[in-house]
Design an enzyme around this catalytic site. Structure first.
Site, short mmCIF file in Angstrom:
data_model
loop_
_atom_site.label_atom_id
_atom_site.label_comp_id
_atom_site.label_asym_id
_atom_site.label_seq_id
_atom_site.Cartn_x
_atom_site.Cartn_y
_atom_site.Cartn_z
N HIS A 213 4.04 -8.28 8.86
CA HIS A 213 3.92 -8.50 7.75
C HIS A 213 3.01 -10.18 7.67
CE1 HIS A 213 6.61 -5.58 5.83
NE2 HIS A 213 5.00 -5.82 5.33
N ASP B 149 -2.73 -3.00 4.43
CA ASP B 149 -1.69 -2.37 4.82
C ASP B 149 -1.09 -0.87 4.84
OD1 ASP B 149 0.81 -2.80 5.97
OD2 ASP B 149 1.89 -3.67 3.95
N ASP C 123 -0.15 4.31 10.15
CA ASP C 123 -1.34 5.29 11.60
C ASP C 123 -2.91 5.41 11.14
OD1 ASP C 123 0.58 3.42 12.11
OD2 ASP C 123 1.58 4.96 12.93
#
EC number: 2.5.1.16
Length: 279
Positions: A60, A158, A161
């Site tokens: 993060h 965010d 994949d």
């Protein structure tokens, strides 16, 4: 007992686990939470590690702070995904932020994160109740949201994949929408998978971004729980130099993993990857 995430070509990342704490299925994915022996709790979506609570900051911090510190005044920020709460937590460390909007498609991920993960310091619960002054939560599709909304200084993706369901978030069409949603100057960042194991996907995303953004940067960071080093891609709108960050603001953050000293090192990619990323 072990939890193993298998990557391409038989490469795996494994954790010894004490017990499975939760398993459920949302409309979108399988959600699991495990108690590991040495890294706290592990959150997995469709068998893919999203985080371990002892080490999640390595992801993060490296996703959020480089772009936030490269922008001179990041007042309005959009986060797409990030249902565990770690990304929005890091965004709000920056006192310049007046409004942060988080768009998460899977409400059940947020509910599981609140109940079992707890890395957000109560922020997600406040956002769910509409009690956070600087941050707003929208349950919905980030791809659709960004088509109708703009005026952001920073856009942070965010996501899972760059394969499977999240592939649209790495398409040229999506990058065009993101570019339009940014102010000038503006900055966009997305995680882009394992440098070694998703190299082709990284290169494809880099090429797509290069056709849209004024400048594109690739960087990487060692992330606990992932097949590191982990790649990130940055797109610039206007005149910004991502290699230069605000050192005074950076020093105030006092982070665990990312700091001004290692900012220059994040651009050090393996030679063969650098060759593939050349224009």
């Amino acid at each position: 007992m072990e939890f193993i995430e298998w990557y391409p070509r038989g490469y795996g990342v494994a954790f010894k686990v004490k017990e499975k704490i939760f398993e459920g299925h949302s409309k979108f994915q399988k959600i699991e939470v495990y108690e590991t022996e040495g890294f706290g709790r592990l959150l997995a979506l469709d068998g893919t590690v999203q985080l371990v609570t002892e080490g999640e900051e390595s992801y993060h911090e490296s996703l959020v702070h480089p772009v936030m510190l490269a922008h001179p005044n990041p007042r309005r920020v959009l986060v797409i995904g990030g249902g565990d709460g770690g990304t929005i937590r890091e965004v709000l460390r920056h006192e310049e932020v007046e409004e942060a909007i988080m768009v998460e498609i899977d409400e059940e991920v947020i509910e599981v994160a609140i109940k079992f993960i707890g890395i957000d310091g109560g922020l997600l619960d406040k956002m769910m109740k509409g009690e956070c002054k600087r941050a707003k939560l929208i349950i919905g599709d980030g791809v659709e949201f960004i088509k109708e909304n703009s005026g952001f200084d920073v856009v942070i993706v965010d996501s899972t994949d760059p394969v499977g369901p999240a592939k649209m978030l790495f398409s040229r069409e999506f990058y065009e929408r993101a570019y339009e949603a940014l102010n000038d100057p503006g900055i966009y960042v997305t995680q882009a998978g394992s440098v070694y194991l998703f190299t082709d996907e990284l290169v494809t995303a880099y090429e797509n971004m290069s056709r849209v953004f004024d400048k594109v940067y690739a960087y990487s960071f060692p992330v606990i729980g992932y097949a590191s080093p982990w790649a990130f891609l940055v797109g610039i709108k206007g005149d910004l130099d991502f290699r230069k960050i605000d050192l005074e603001r950076a020093k105030k953050l006092n982070l665990k993993y990312y700091d001004p000293e290692n900012h220059e090192t994040i651009f050090q990619m393996p030679r063969y990857v650098r060759e593939m990323l050349k224009p």
